[in-house]
Design a protein around this motif. Structure first.
Motif, mmCIF file in Angstrom:
data_model
loop_
_atom_site.group_PDB
_atom_site.id
_atom_site.type_symbol
_atom_site.label_atom_id
_atom_site.label_comp_id
_atom_site.label_asym_id
_atom_site.label_seq_id
_atom_site.Cartn_x
_atom_site.Cartn_y
_atom_site.Cartn_z
ATOM 1 N N PRO A 103 0.793 -1.238 0.000
ATOM 2 C CA PRO A 103 0.000 0.000 0.000
ATOM 3 C C PRO A 103 0.819 1.279 0.000
ATOM 4 C CG PRO A 103 -0.118 -1.139 2.128
ATOM 5 C CD PRO A 103 0.538 -2.080 1.181
ATOM 6 N N ARG A 104 2.105 1.222 0.363
ATOM 7 C CA ARG A 104 2.921 2.441 0.415
ATOM 8 C C ARG A 104 3.992 2.448 -0.677
ATOM 9 N NH1 ARG A 104 2.002 5.569 4.660
ATOM 10 N NH2 ARG A 104 3.927 6.710 4.256
ATOM 11 N N ARG A 105 3.824 1.593 -1.657
ATOM 12 C CA ARG A 105 4.837 1.492 -2.705
ATOM 13 C C ARG A 105 5.060 2.809 -3.433
ATOM 14 N NH1 ARG A 105 5.211 0.231 -8.203
ATOM 15 N NH2 ARG A 105 6.973 -1.109 -8.741
ATOM 16 N N ASP A 106 4.017 3.605 -3.589
ATOM 17 C CA ASP A 106 4.132 4.855 -4.338
ATOM 18 C C ASP A 106 4.267 6.069 -3.424
ATOM 19 O OD1 ASP A 106 3.905 3.625 -6.860
ATOM 20 O OD2 ASP A 106 1.749 3.443 -6.565
ATOM 21 N N LEU A 107 4.693 5.847 -2.185
ATOM 22 C CA LEU A 107 4.808 6.954 -1.246
ATOM 23 C C LEU A 107 6.224 7.111 -0.716
ATOM 24 C CD1 LEU A 107 1.533 6.326 0.768
ATOM 25 C CD2 LEU A 107 1.930 8.141 -0.888
ATOM 26 N N ASP A 108 6.814 6.033 -0.232
ATOM 27 C CA ASP A 108 8.126 6.133 0.404
ATOM 28 C C ASP A 108 8.777 4.761 0.374
ATOM 29 O OD1 ASP A 108 6.707 4.690 2.292
ATOM 30 O OD2 ASP A 108 6.555 6.331 3.722
ATOM 31 N N GLY A 109 9.925 4.640 1.028
ATOM 32 C CA GLY A 109 10.606 3.362 1.106
ATOM 33 C C GLY A 109 11.255 2.929 -0.196
ATOM 34 N N LEU A 110 11.671 1.664 -0.216
ATOM 35 C CA LEU A 110 12.442 1.115 -1.328
ATOM 36 C C LEU A 110 11.657 -0.012 -1.986
ATOM 37 C CD1 LEU A 110 15.877 0.905 0.523
ATOM 38 C CD2 LEU A 110 15.181 2.647 -1.127
ATOM 39 N N SER A 111 11.282 0.176 -3.227
ATOM 40 C CA SER A 111 10.584 -0.856 -3.984
ATOM 41 C C SER A 111 11.595 -1.742 -4.695
ATOM 42 C CB SER A 111 9.633 -0.225 -5.001
ATOM 43 O OG SER A 111 10.370 0.457 -6.007
ATOM 44 N N ALA A 112 11.102 -2.887 -5.224
ATOM 45 C CA ALA A 112 11.982 -3.763 -5.990
ATOM 46 C C ALA A 112 12.521 -3.053 -7.226
ATOM 47 C CB ALA A 112 11.225 -5.032 -6.385
ATOM 48 N N THR A 113 11.698 -2.208 -7.827
ATOM 49 C CA THR A 113 12.156 -1.453 -9.001
ATOM 50 C C THR A 113 13.264 -0.487 -8.623
ATOM 51 O OG1 THR A 113 9.910 -1.607 -9.880
ATOM 52 C CG2 THR A 113 11.398 -0.033 -10.925
ATOM 53 N N ALA A 114 13.093 0.193 -7.506
ATOM 54 C CA ALA A 114 14.121 1.140 -7.065
ATOM 55 C C ALA A 114 15.433 0.435 -6.758
ATOM 56 C CB ALA A 114 13.632 1.904 -5.833
ATOM 57 N N LEU A 115 15.350 -0.786 -6.217
ATOM 58 C CA LEU A 115 16.554 -1.540 -5.882
ATOM 59 C C LEU A 115 17.123 -2.289 -7.072
ATOM 60 C CD1 LEU A 115 15.413 -2.975 -2.428
ATOM 61 C CD2 LEU A 115 17.089 -1.164 -2.821
ATOM 62 N N GLY A 116 16.419 -2.272 -8.209
ATOM 63 C CA GLY A 116 16.884 -2.975 -9.386
ATOM 64 C C GLY A 116 16.812 -4.480 -9.252
ATOM 65 N N LEU A 117 15.798 -4.997 -8.534
ATOM 66 C CA LEU A 117 15.690 -6.428 -8.275
ATOM 67 C C LEU A 117 14.672 -7.068 -9.205
ATOM 68 C CD1 LEU A 117 15.551 -6.406 -4.361
ATOM 69 C CD2 LEU A 117 17.564 -6.697 -5.827
ATOM 70 N N SER A 118 14.956 -8.303 -9.597
ATOM 71 C CA SER A 118 13.961 -9.100 -10.317
ATOM 72 C C SER A 118 12.915 -9.586 -9.325
ATOM 73 C CB SER A 118 14.638 -10.286 -11.000
ATOM 74 O OG SER A 118 15.153 -11.180 -10.021
ATOM 75 N N ALA A 119 11.845 -10.198 -9.827
ATOM 76 C CA ALA A 119 10.796 -10.700 -8.939
ATOM 77 C C ALA A 119 11.343 -11.761 -7.994
ATOM 78 C CB ALA A 119 9.644 -11.252 -9.773
ATOM 79 N N ALA A 120 12.194 -12.651 -8.501
ATOM 80 C CA ALA A 120 12.768 -13.697 -7.648
ATOM 81 C C ALA A 120 13.700 -13.093 -6.596
ATOM 82 C CB ALA A 120 13.525 -14.712 -8.509
ATOM 83 N N GLU A 121 14.514 -12.111 -6.992
ATOM 84 C CA GLU A 121 15.413 -11.463 -6.036
ATOM 85 C C GLU A 121 14.631 -10.703 -4.974
ATOM 86 O OE1 GLU A 121 19.283 -10.610 -8.930
ATOM 87 O OE2 GLU A 121 17.577 -9.227 -8.915
ATOM 88 N N ALA A 122 13.532 -10.094 -5.374
ATOM 89 C CA ALA A 122 12.702 -9.365 -4.404
ATOM 90 C C ALA A 122 12.109 -10.323 -3.382
ATOM 91 C CB ALA A 122 11.596 -8.605 -5.130
ATOM 92 N N ARG A 123 11.624 -11.480 -3.842
ATOM 93 C CA ARG A 123 11.082 -12.458 -2.895
ATOM 94 C C ARG A 123 12.175 -12.961 -1.947
ATOM 95 N NH1 ARG A 123 8.028 -14.005 -7.527
ATOM 96 N NH2 ARG A 123 9.605 -15.558 -8.110
ATOM 97 N N GLY A 124 13.368 -13.177 -2.469
ATOM 98 C CA GLY A 124 14.463 -13.613 -1.617
ATOM 99 C C GLY A 124 14.835 -12.578 -0.573
ATOM 100 N N LEU A 125 14.894 -11.308 -0.967
ATOM 101 C CA LEU A 125 15.222 -10.255 -0.007
ATOM 102 C C LEU A 125 14.127 -10.123 1.044
ATOM 103 C CD1 LEU A 125 17.024 -7.962 0.947
ATOM 104 C CD2 LEU A 125 15.877 -6.453 -0.698
ATOM 105 N N ALA A 126 12.876 -10.230 0.633
ATOM 106 C CA ALA A 126 11.780 -10.150 1.593
ATOM 107 C C ALA A 126 11.873 -11.275 2.609
ATOM 108 C CB ALA A 126 10.438 -10.200 0.864
ATOM 109 N N LEU A 127 12.189 -12.493 2.147
ATOM 110 C CA LEU A 127 12.337 -13.625 3.061
ATOM 111 C C LEU A 127 13.514 -13.424 3.999
ATOM 112 C CD1 LEU A 127 11.539 -16.511 3.898
ATOM 113 C CD2 LEU A 127 13.071 -17.356 2.105
ATOM 114 N N LEU A 128 14.620 -12.926 3.461
ATOM 115 C CA LEU A 128 15.826 -12.761 4.264
ATOM 116 C C LEU A 128 15.635 -11.726 5.363
ATOM 117 C CD1 LEU A 128 18.812 -13.469 4.672
ATOM 118 C CD2 LEU A 128 19.384 -11.694 3.007
ATOM 119 N N THR A 129 15.004 -10.602 5.042
ATOM 120 C CA THR A 129 14.864 -9.522 6.027
ATOM 121 C C THR A 129 13.736 -9.768 7.008
ATOM 122 O OG1 THR A 129 13.498 -8.311 4.419
ATOM 123 C CG2 THR A 129 15.844 -7.768 4.526
#
Length: 871
Positions: free
Chosen positions: A729-755
């Motif tokens: 819900p806050r993707r277009d407001l603040d913070g770091l999105s997968a697009t901003a971090l330059g991550l693929s969908a698989a990399e984004a899922r991995g980072l979400a799991l790791l953190t």
């Protein structure tokens, strides 16, 4: 005074029954409290609280609007078993804090209390209108449990369940997930108001829409789906909305709109006894009083209408029987071709209403979402339009009234509900709702709508419809009103929207003054208000994790106070507030650039007060002449501020917008001469500079530092600012999105799991596999790694100006085609930070400390523009 009339009192004062529920034996366990709470949540509760002995919960207290609701609740609770229920009934007579004058019939609040003892005059009555004084708090909707609270709005002692029309749950969920068509025009945030016991007292959305900003000529914060139990809840929401508006550079509040005035919204100002209907508003009587007590003014006043007993009307007697003008053709909707016909409807809709003050252009995806499923329910006789020479010129859209069905489901539309609706849709052919009708500007005054009205009435009669309800028509639209009057219609509900200017400033003690600042009047306001209104420009300043921690307020006509929000700090990763103060310094430079664009000189005086969360005061004055307006103000070097720029280059607002963090590979890197040119262009002052770190040092330190970020103490904090899902819900407001971090969908899922998974982080850290993960995920080629150095141990007042120098370096690099990607992890990990400082000290030959590190080079991909709260 003694009275039986409590209609103007808060909902709790109008309750007639109070129940206290305690366990028959033993203590009140959590499971027992939850079961009793569920039993008490039926229709009619006004308020619920915990019954306590000290701080321990021993039972539940609930108030109900009428005796029947209280009796039903008592029966449900007693069915649970093992409870002791006490019933307390309110005496019909009571006292209100008012006065009645028999001689003139005047009723009013008392201004002073009755004197007691030796008092000759009683003390004045102080009425707290602040939401803070009520103990209510406004919270963003973060979890699905919060979302359920938004969807299940209690009646709070009103007739909302029988008279209101709930919003579709799927629509509200699309707001929360950001998956609806509104996404392209501004993010929507959902909020709930809770008391200290967690009971919901209100809900609202706070959102923006660039089309409404353009229409009003003013940056406006919109309040939508706004429901509340009483004035205190509304005041709490308004105070929160104002604080958010100031943060985003918004100068006006408008509501309630869901999500725009031409969609659904408004407050009912009369006719409360009449139930609401589909696409029309309904609100209890106290809403008018509460909105206006909060300082809002009415705008776009109008009425909904009802035309009853349609079968008794003669269409030709009312609208004539003359044929259509030559060249004009009547068209009907076709369920099978509705997708092809919707663009025709949208074309006429946008052309017909473009000049109205509340109307914003409807896009194709919005119309498709609004009419999703319409083909299954559409009565083809009720969607009509006229064409002349193949061009559509007039239209009317009427749909069967599904209000009773929507009420019966509470706004849900699951598979079972859908089947039930389709199976029983003929049941909803007794009444219809006129959603919208209009004529394109070039065809007005030719009687075309009269022909459509005749065809519509004939279609309604042929379909067996008894009544036609009409969504709100503005008071000055006499042409539309005349057609409804001809059909025996009458106003059903008075309606309006509410607006007010944002309190844009306050004294250091918190006293605020109201400044109405529409764009047409901004130039007449003081410099501080004019600069504050340009938040969409200066709000592009960078910040760690894109937290955007700054809080900019007006002190007086010529001064702004620069501070920060506590909930946007990074207390783990940035315990020393280095990144916080650097971002505030970058913001200060952005304010200077925008001020120069306004023909103003900005003088920033730093005085960091951590306890008060204040950083600096920005004093504004007019530039001496037009020839200097293209240049930011000259700043003298300050001995207390290492890194103060002596002659900052003329950065433009366009450069502030163009700057972006690019997290991708950098095939080209600047050579030492080009690095020196960046430092020269940035205008770095005495005592600071740029130095390129050697690749072997970075290769040695970066994997460990990145691993520390992913699995160290700050990993959970980082997770709070990640927006890795496109539905966040806050993707277009603040913070770091997968697009901003330059991550693929698989990399984004991995980072979400790791953190988010603590055991996984600990396992990786123990096995040192986190360093392998960091090394394999490093971007190559990396480009040059630059360090901004200054004297060791800078004070907070010295770190702020250094943040301006940091932004100046990035802007200077962008001017030469060099992008930047911060590597703050090299300074967040203690071993790496010490090694970097030691290297720089050795290279310079005197003590130095590094305050910022970033990759610099020409990227192999286009930059991504991160979102801002001020967009």
């Amino acid at each position: 005074m003694r009275t039986r009339d409590f209609s103007a009192a808060p909902p709790l004062a109008r309750a007639t029954v109070m129940l206290t529920v305690e366990p028959e034996q033993g203590r009140a366990s959590g499971a027992w409290l939850r079961s009793v709470t569920r039993a008490l949540e039926g229709p009619g509760p006004v308020r619920r609280e915990w019954l306590r002995v000290g701080v321990r919960r021993t039972g539940v207290i609930a108030w109900y609007a009428d005796a029947a609701a209280g009796a039903d609740a008592r029966r449900r609770v007693e069915d649970e078993g093992g409870v002791v229920v006490q019933v307390h009934e309110a005496d019909p007579d009571g006292y209100s804090n008012g006065v009645w004058r028999a001689e003139d019939g005047r009723m009013a609040h008392v201004e002073r209390f009755t004197p007691v003892g030796r008092e000759e005059v009683g003390p004045p009555v102080v009425r707290e209108r602040s939401g803070r004084g009520s103990g209510l708090r406004v919270e963003p909707v973060r979890t699905r449990a919060d979302l359920r609270d938004v969807l299940r709005v209690p009646p709070w002692g009103t007739r909302r369940e029988t008279h209101g029309v709930p919003l579709w749950h799927s629509t509200v969920r699309s707001w929360w997930t950001g998956s609806g068509p509104h996404h392209a025009h501004g993010a929507v945030q959902l909020y709930v108001v809770r008391d200290p016991w967690g009971i919901v007292h209100g809900r609202t959305t706070l959102h923006t829409d660039d089309r409404m900003d353009h229409k009003l000529g003013e940056r406006t914060l919109l309040m939508g789906a706004t429901e509340f139990a009483g004035e205190a809840a509304l005041v709490a929401m308004v105070e929160y909305a104002e604080a958010l508006a100031r943060q985003r550079g918004r100068t006006r509040l408008l509501g309630p709109v869901s999500l725009l005035p031409n969609q659904v919204g408004g407050v009912v100002t009369s006719g409360w006894e009449e139930p609401g209907f589909l696409d029309g508003p309904w609100s209890p009587p106290h809403y008018v009083r509460d909105w206006e007590a909060a300082g809002f003014e009415r705008v776009w006043t109008g009425s909904t209408w009802i035309c009853p007993d349609l079968g008794s009307l003669d269409p030709t007697a009312l609208f004539g029987d003359d044929p259509l003008p030559e060249g004009v053709v009547l068209r009907h909707a076709d369920r099978r071709r509705l997708d092809e016909q919707l663009p025709v409807l949208r074309q006429m809709l946008n052309a017909s209403f473009a000049e109205l003050g509340y109307f914003t252009r409807i896009e194709a995806d919005e119309l498709a979402a609004a009419t999703d499923g319409l083909a299954h329910l559409l009565d083809e006789r009720l969607l009509l339009w006229l064409e002349r020479g193949g061009e559509p010129v007039a239209f009317v859209l009427v749909v069967p009234d599904l209000t009773d069905f929507v009420r019966s489901t509470g706004g849900r539309l699951g598979p079972v509900d859908t089947v039930r609706l389709l199976a029983s849709r003929r049941r909803y052919r007794r009444e219809a709702v006129l959603i919208i009708k209009g004529t394109v500007p070039g065809a007005r005054g030719q009687g075309l709508m009269r022909h459509l009205s005749r065809e519509l009435l004939q279609g309604l009669q042929a379909g067996g419809y008894d009544a036609l309800r009409v969504t709100f028509v503005e008071d000055d639209n006499t042409g539309s009103q005349a057609q409804f009057v001809a059909m025996g219609g009458r106003p059903l509900h008075g309606t309006c929207f509410y607006t007010r200017a944002v309190h844009v400033g306050g004294t250091p003690s918190g006293d605020q003054r109201t400044v109405a600042a529409p764009t047409s009047a901004v130039k007449e306001r003081g410099p501080a208000v004019r600069l504050l209104a340009r938040a969409h420009d200066w709000g592009r300043a960078p910040s760690a994790h894109n937290t955007q921690p700054w809080d900019v307020r007006v002190l007086d006509e010529d001064r702004l106070l620069l501070g920060w929000h506590a909930d946007r700090e990074l207390p783990v990763a940035d315990a020393g507030r280095r990144d916080l103060l650097l971002s505030l310094g970058a913001l200060a430079l952005s304010l200077e650039v925008v001020a120069a664009d306004l023909g103003l000189e900005a003088d920033v005086t730093w005085g960091v007060d951590v306890d008060a969360r204040r950083a600096a005061v920005v004093t504004l004055r007019a530039l001496p002449g037009p020839e200097t307006r293209s240049q930011p103000p000259q700043r003298r070097p300050s001995p207390a501020a290492a890194g103060a720029r002596q002659a900052p280059p003329p950065w433009s607002v366009a450069e502030l917008h163009a700057r972006a963090t690019v997290r991708t590979a950098y095939p080209q890197r600047p050579n030492p001469c080009q690095v020196a040119e960046i430092a020269r262009t940035a205008g770095l002052g005495e005592g600071c500079g740029l130095l390129e770190l050697p690749d072997d040092l970075v290769d040695e330190l970066l994997p460990r530092a990145t691993a520390h970020t992913l699995t160290g103490p700050a990993a959970s904090e980082l997770a709070q600012w990640l927006r890795l899902s496109p539905r966040h819900p806050r993707r277009d407001l603040d913070g770091l999105s997968a697009t901003a971090l330059g991550l693929s969908a698989a990399e984004a899922r991995g980072l979400a799991l790791l953190t988010s998974a603590g055991p996984l982080r600990r396992a990786l850290e123990t096995s040192r596999l986190d360093r392998w993960v960091a090394r394999t995920s490093a971007l190559r080629p990396r480009g040059a790694v630059l360090a901004l150095w200054a004297a060791p141990g800078l004070t907070p007042d010295e770190l702020g100006p250094l943040g301006g120098s940091l932004l100046a370096c990035w802007l200077a690099g962008e001017r030469g085609g060099w992008s930047a990607h911060p590597l703050s992890e090299l300074l967040d990990e203690p071993h790496a930070a010490a090694a970097v400082d030691a290297h720089v000290t050795g290279e310079l030959g005197h003590p130095a400390a590094v305050y910022a590190v970033w990759r610099c080079g020409r990227p192999d991909a286009l930059p991504y523009r991160s979102p801002r709260l001020t967009d």
